[in-house]
Design a protein around this motif. Structure first.
Motif, mmCIF file in Angstrom:
data_model
loop_
_atom_site.group_PDB
_atom_site.id
_atom_site.type_symbol
_atom_site.label_atom_id
_atom_site.label_comp_id
_atom_site.label_asym_id
_atom_site.label_seq_id
_atom_site.Cartn_x
_atom_site.Cartn_y
_atom_site.Cartn_z
ATOM 1 N N GLN A 81 18.782 9.110 61.734
ATOM 2 C CA GLN A 81 18.927 7.671 61.858
ATOM 3 C C GLN A 81 17.636 7.010 61.404
ATOM 4 O OE1 GLN A 81 19.430 7.210 66.202
ATOM 5 N NE2 GLN A 81 17.434 6.187 66.242
ATOM 6 N N GLY A 82 17.752 5.720 61.084
ATOM 7 C CA GLY A 82 16.577 4.975 60.677
ATOM 8 C C GLY A 82 16.567 4.689 59.186
ATOM 9 N N THR A 83 15.417 4.211 58.722
ATOM 10 C CA THR A 83 15.237 3.826 57.319
ATOM 11 C C THR A 83 13.958 4.453 56.785
ATOM 12 O OG1 THR A 83 16.305 1.702 57.777
ATOM 13 C CG2 THR A 83 15.048 1.868 55.733
ATOM 14 N N ARG A 84 14.006 4.859 55.518
ATOM 15 C CA ARG A 84 12.844 5.430 54.872
ATOM 16 C C ARG A 84 12.497 4.592 53.631
ATOM 17 N NH1 ARG A 84 14.773 10.003 53.744
ATOM 18 N NH2 ARG A 84 13.941 11.234 55.468
ATOM 19 N N ILE A 85 11.241 4.146 53.555
ATOM 20 C CA ILE A 85 10.759 3.457 52.367
ATOM 21 C C ILE A 85 9.969 4.463 51.536
ATOM 22 C CG2 ILE A 85 9.401 1.544 51.452
ATOM 23 C CD1 ILE A 85 11.808 0.629 53.018
ATOM 24 N N VAL A 86 10.348 4.625 50.294
ATOM 25 C CA VAL A 86 9.718 5.596 49.404
ATOM 26 C C VAL A 86 9.114 4.844 48.215
ATOM 27 C CG1 VAL A 86 10.061 7.635 47.972
ATOM 28 C CG2 VAL A 86 11.430 7.327 50.060
ATOM 29 N N ASP A 107 2.973 13.969 37.821
ATOM 30 C CA ASP A 107 1.838 13.073 37.588
ATOM 31 C C ASP A 107 1.843 11.887 38.526
ATOM 32 O OD1 ASP A 107 0.910 14.664 35.514
ATOM 33 O OD2 ASP A 107 2.128 13.627 34.012
ATOM 34 N N THR A 108 2.686 11.917 39.548
ATOM 35 C CA THR A 108 2.766 10.805 40.489
ATOM 36 C C THR A 108 2.529 11.298 41.916
ATOM 37 O OG1 THR A 108 5.156 11.028 40.869
ATOM 38 C CG2 THR A 108 4.452 9.643 39.015
ATOM 39 N N VAL A 109 2.209 10.332 42.790
ATOM 40 C CA VAL A 109 2.083 10.620 44.213
ATOM 41 C C VAL A 109 3.218 9.899 44.924
ATOM 42 C CG1 VAL A 109 0.637 10.454 46.259
ATOM 43 C CG2 VAL A 109 -0.414 10.822 44.019
ATOM 44 N N ARG A 110 3.983 10.643 45.703
ATOM 45 C CA ARG A 110 5.136 10.092 46.421
ATOM 46 C C ARG A 110 4.760 9.863 47.884
ATOM 47 N NH1 ARG A 110 11.062 10.619 46.354
ATOM 48 N NH2 ARG A 110 11.849 10.775 48.497
ATOM 49 N N PHE A 111 4.893 8.606 48.316
ATOM 50 C CA PHE A 111 4.607 8.237 49.696
ATOM 51 C C PHE A 111 5.907 7.864 50.400
ATOM 52 C CE2 PHE A 111 0.715 7.127 47.367
ATOM 53 C CZ PHE A 111 -0.242 7.815 48.103
ATOM 54 N N GLU A 112 6.002 8.194 51.688
ATOM 55 C CA GLU A 112 7.181 7.851 52.483
ATOM 56 C C GLU A 112 6.745 7.300 53.837
ATOM 57 O OE1 GLU A 112 9.790 11.144 52.920
ATOM 58 O OE2 GLU A 112 10.067 11.472 50.755
ATOM 59 N N VAL A 113 7.427 6.247 54.273
ATOM 60 C CA VAL A 113 7.244 5.705 55.622
ATOM 61 C C VAL A 113 8.637 5.638 56.241
ATOM 62 C CG1 VAL A 113 6.475 3.765 57.023
ATOM 63 C CG2 VAL A 113 5.205 4.388 54.954
ATOM 64 N N ALA A 114 8.880 6.482 57.240
ATOM 65 C CA ALA A 114 10.219 6.603 57.827
ATOM 66 C C ALA A 114 10.186 6.218 59.301
ATOM 67 C CB ALA A 114 10.735 8.032 57.678
ATOM 68 N N ASP A 115 11.197 5.470 59.722
ATOM 69 C CA ASP A 115 11.315 5.109 61.140
ATOM 70 C C ASP A 115 12.606 5.708 61.705
ATOM 71 O OD1 ASP A 115 13.627 3.246 60.988
ATOM 72 O OD2 ASP A 115 12.256 1.983 59.826
#
Length: 332
Positions: free
Chosen positions: A312-317, A250-258
């Motif tokens: 490598q890098g960071t992911r914001i979820v 029932d949720t939407v998962r968004f990710e922004v990864a660098d």
């Protein structure tokens, strides 16, 4: 004495009351002695009980006075299970909450003062140099450009502070509507593509075209703008910032990864703190972007966290409920 309906006479019985008076006197004296003895015996208990009640109350009163005066107010807990103990425990919890709030306030003031002082000092130095004639004519435009940049930084900082204050105070209402997530992300990517290309960063998106979520469109746009802007700034040249989304229950998962240098495991939980920068060498941004994103996600009843992006890098979820309901929302 009656006989045939006539009164013939009377008999009067009399007895002395001296004995009864003595008995009554002895009883009264005994009762008075018992009362006095009971009072004397209960006096220590009364005094102890009075101190048991009044002592904590006096300490709470003194602590309240010290807190109101802005002074340190140490207070030891009372380990009892009666009403006074429960009241004292509640008072301690209130005191700890006030101290935590005061510490956050002082920390915020110190951080804001530092963030404001740095550009203001630079502006003052540039202007003073120009007034003193220390800047050659061919360098004036460059100096004015630096002054403008510092001024814009101050404008962005004050805007972010006001935005974060409104979010934390709950004074920003959400206009909830069904939003096409892919369309919002594409709009943000278009607005930031020039900045990314200037830094040698590629922007890529992987979102289902028909993916929809109940959200405030402007707030969702601001979330992605802050996250992508932050990812581009901390990415290494030649890297890619990838935005993806998927429906999970029932949720939407968004990710922004660098693909930047990444953040240590110890620092990951702190990236959403106000003015926190994982890379202290970078002075770009206001240090409030991720704090605003977290506040907006929370306002949507969602969750957000940071994690390592492999290799490598960071992911914001962050996740948002696909359908919003309940109170606190204004539906378009």
């Amino acid at each position: 004495i009656y006989a045939d309906g006539e009164i013939l006479g009377a008999v009067l019985l009399m007895t002395p009351i001296d004995g009864i008076s003595e008995v009554l006197y002895d009883l009264n004296f005994t009762y008075a002695g018992i009362a006095a003895g009971a009072l004397l015996l209960s006096l220590p208990l009364i005094l102890w009980h009075s101190r048991h009640i009044s002592g904590p109350i006096r300490r709470m009163e003194e602590t309240t006075r010290l807190i109101a005066a802005g002074e340190d107010a140490p207070l030891e807990p009372i380990r009892t299970k009666d009403e006074i103990g429960r009241l004292y425990t509640s008072f301690l919890q209130m005191k700890e909450a006030l101290e935590k709030t005061e510490a956050l306030r002082k920390d915020l003031i110190a951080n804001v003062s530092h963030e404001l002082r740095t550009p203001l000092t630079s502006i003052n130095g540039f202007v003073q140099s120009m007034m003193d004639g220390l800047v050659p004519d061919d360098e004036r435009l460059e100096i004015l450009g630096l002054v403008k940049a510092e001024t814009q930084h101050l404008i962005h900082l004050t805007s972010d502070l006001l935005e974060l204050a409104k979010l934390q105070a709950g004074t920003r209402p959400l206009q909830i509507e069904t939003v096409a997530a892919e369309s919002v992300v594409r709009q943000v990517m278009t607005s930031l593509r020039a900045m990314a290309e200037e830094r040698g960063i590629d922007l890529a998106a992987d979102l289902p075209e028909k993916l929809q979520v109940d959200a405030d469109a402007d707030a969702l746009r601001q979330m992605f703008s802050n996250l992508i802007d932050n990812a581009v700034k901390y990415s290494t040249e030649g890297g890619t910032v990838r935005i993806s989304a998927a429906l999970v229950g029932d949720t939407v998962r968004f990710e922004v990864a660098d693909q930047g240098p990444g953040i240590s495991d110890e620092a990951l939980p702190m990236v959403f703190d106000k003015f926190y920068r994982a890379d202290t060498r970078s002075s770009s941004g206001t240090g409030l972007g991720l704090s605003i994103v977290k506040a907006l996600v929370t306002l949507h009843h969602g969750e957000i966290h940071a994690e390592r992006n492999k290799p490598q890098g960071t992911r914001i979820v962050f996740t948002l409920p696909r359908k919003q309901g309940g109170t606190g929302f204004a539906k378009k």
